[in-house]
Design an enzyme around this catalytic site. Structure first.
Site, PDB file in Angstrom:
ATOM      1  N   ASN A 296       0.855  -1.190   0.000  1.00  0.00           N
ATOM      2  CA  ASN A 296       0.000   0.000   0.000  1.00  0.00           C
ATOM      3  C   ASN A 296       0.895   1.245   0.000  1.00  0.00           C
ATOM      4  OD1 ASN A 296      -1.868   1.997   0.367  1.00  0.00           O
ATOM      5  ND2 ASN A 296      -2.470   1.389   2.446  1.00  0.00           N
TER       6      ASN A 296
ATOM      7  N   LYS B 226       0.001   4.260  -0.379  1.00  0.00           N
ATOM      8  CA  LYS B 226      -0.687   5.455   0.158  1.00  0.00           C
ATOM      9  C   LYS B 226      -0.441   6.637  -0.796  1.00  0.00           C
ATOM     10  CE  LYS B 226      -0.306   3.412   4.696  1.00  0.00           C
ATOM     11  NZ  LYS B 226      -0.220   3.541   6.116  1.00  0.00           N
TER      12      LYS B 226
ATOM     13  N   HIS C 243      -9.597   1.187   5.150  1.00  0.00           N
ATOM     14  CA  HIS C 243      -8.301   1.454   5.796  1.00  0.00           C
ATOM     15  C   HIS C 243      -8.512   2.447   6.941  1.00  0.00           C
ATOM     16  CE1 HIS C 243      -4.204   2.735   6.480  1.00  0.00           C
ATOM     17  NE2 HIS C 243      -3.825   1.613   5.884  1.00  0.00           N
TER      18      HIS C 243
ATOM     19  N   GLU D  29      -6.910   4.910   7.857  1.00  0.00           N
ATOM     20  CA  GLU D  29      -6.731   6.325   7.485  1.00  0.00           C
ATOM     21  C   GLU D  29      -7.992   6.871   6.813  1.00  0.00           C
ATOM     22  OE1 GLU D  29      -3.018   5.682   5.441  1.00  0.00           O
ATOM     23  OE2 GLU D  29      -2.108   5.255   7.386  1.00  0.00           O
TER      24      GLU D  29
ATOM     25  N   GLU E 260      -5.092  -4.637  10.853  1.00  0.00           N
ATOM     26  CA  GLU E 260      -4.118  -3.550  10.992  1.00  0.00           C
ATOM     27  C   GLU E 260      -4.408  -2.780  12.289  1.00  0.00           C
ATOM     28  OE1 GLU E 260      -2.229  -2.373   7.006  1.00  0.00           O
ATOM     29  OE2 GLU E 260      -3.998  -1.164   7.219  1.00  0.00           O
TER      30      GLU E 260
ATOM     31  N   GLY F 116       2.680   2.738  10.980  1.00  0.00           N
ATOM     32  CA  GLY F 116       3.695   3.792  10.873  1.00  0.00           C
ATOM     33  C   GLY F 116       4.441   4.096  12.161  1.00  0.00           C
TER      34      GLY F 116
ATOM     35  N   SER G  50       3.534  -1.611  10.417  1.00  0.00           N
ATOM     36  CA  SER G  50       4.982  -1.628  10.680  1.00  0.00           C
ATOM     37  C   SER G  50       5.685  -2.913  10.261  1.00  0.00           C
ATOM     38  CB  SER G  50       5.266  -1.318  12.156  1.00  0.00           C
ATOM     39  OG  SER G  50       4.880   0.015  12.446  1.00  0.00           O
TER      40      SER G  50
HETATM   41  P1  13P Z   1       3.071   0.857   7.701  1.00  0.00           P
HETATM   42  O1  13P Z   1       3.600  -0.452   7.139  1.00  0.00           O
HETATM   43  O2  13P Z   1       3.785   2.059   7.174  1.00  0.00           O
HETATM   44  O3  13P Z   1       2.951   0.796   9.181  1.00  0.00           O
HETATM   45  O4  13P Z   1       1.562   1.002   7.132  1.00  0.00           O
HETATM   46  C1  13P Z   1       0.693  -0.077   7.266  1.00  0.00           C
HETATM   47  C2  13P Z   1      -0.519   0.198   6.478  1.00  0.00           C
HETATM   48  O5  13P Z   1      -1.278   1.095   6.819  1.00  0.00           O
HETATM   49  C3  13P Z   1      -0.748  -0.602   5.273  1.00  0.00           C
HETATM   50  O6  13P Z   1      -2.037  -0.436   4.789  1.00  0.00           O
END
Ligand code: 13P
Length: 246
Positions: free
Chosen positions: A6, A8, A91, A93, A159, A165, A201
């Protein structure tokens, strides 16, 4: 085994082109599936660059309507038209920044499925749920509110919000317990089996221990998937893991 990248809102055209140059020197395995989720304007560009490779492209979200006055949204039909095979729905976010509710996520997931996209439905608790011992219950309720009514294939991505992150991940028994719980909840309520990816992560250092968790069927990788070297190292770890478990 599934490796989902992903990206983003990262990687522009020049970076994508460099990323793909290195993919051509790598020998992919038929046993590990990979999908990259680029920023929307580069969907076609990426798809063209990797069309000879066994990697698919996917959307980071889609709307529940196929057409209409929804400025800034993307139709599941348009994702299909640009060659997408997968779409990420729900997601954290999108839930926190764009206020997508469980009900809206359910509608989006159903619409994507009806458009022949394969859905990766994201769920995960925040830190206070985890610390108070409510993580399993919270994820169960979130899942039940977001599960589409009708599906053949569905991937769920666990997640934990506090892990995205941050460099922090649940321990392996917590991951196993949650994935097992998700599989049982879906089976009990729909009579269907789902695969569960872990996200949050994931990196080159922790990938082996995550893949060794019995109920992990793959990973959804954010930050570490932006560097081709790390993406391929994670992919190679999945191939190695499968070869060792035969
Ligand atoms: P990170 O791997 O940067 O923690 O992000 C995970 C994520 O949100 C994947 O969709």
């Amino acid at each position: 085994m599934f490796i989902a990248a992903n990206w983003k809102m990262n990687l522009d055209k020049v970076s994508i082109s460099k990323f793909c140059d290195d993919l051509y020197n790598y020998k992919f395995s038929s046993k590990v599936e990979a999908c990259i989720f680029p920023s929307l304007p580069y969907m076609d560009y990426l798809n063209n660059l990797i069309k000879k490779l066994p990697i698919s492209v996917g959307g980071q979200n889609c709307h529940y309507k196929s057409h209409g006055a929804f400025t800034g949204e993307v139709s599941p039909k348009f994702l299909r038209d640009t060659g997408c095979e997968y779409v990420i729905i729900g997601h954290s976010e999108r839930r926190s920044i764009n206020n997508e509710s469980d009900n809206e996520i359910k509608l989006r997931a159903q619409s994507a499925i009806d458009t022949n996209l394969k859905v990766i439905l994201c769920v995960g608790e925040n830190l206070s749920h985890r610390e108070k011992g409510y993580a399993l219950k919270f994820v169960e309720q979130q899942l039940l509110k977001c599960l589409p009514n009708d599906f053949k294939n569905l991937l769920v991505a666990y997640e934990p919000v506090w892990s995205i992150g941050t460099g922090k991940i649940p321990n392996v028994s917590e991951i196993n317990e949650m994935h097992d719980h998700i599989k049982k909840v879906v089976l009990k309520n729909t009579n269907k089996k789902v695969k569960v990816l872990y996200g949050g992560s994931v990196n080159v250092e922790n990938i082996d221990s995550i893949l060794n968790v019995i109920n992990v069927d793959g990973v959804l990788v954010g930050g570490a998937s932006l560097k081709v070297k790390d993406f391929l190292a994670i992919y190679s770890a999945a191939v190695k893991h499968l070869n060792n478990s035969i």
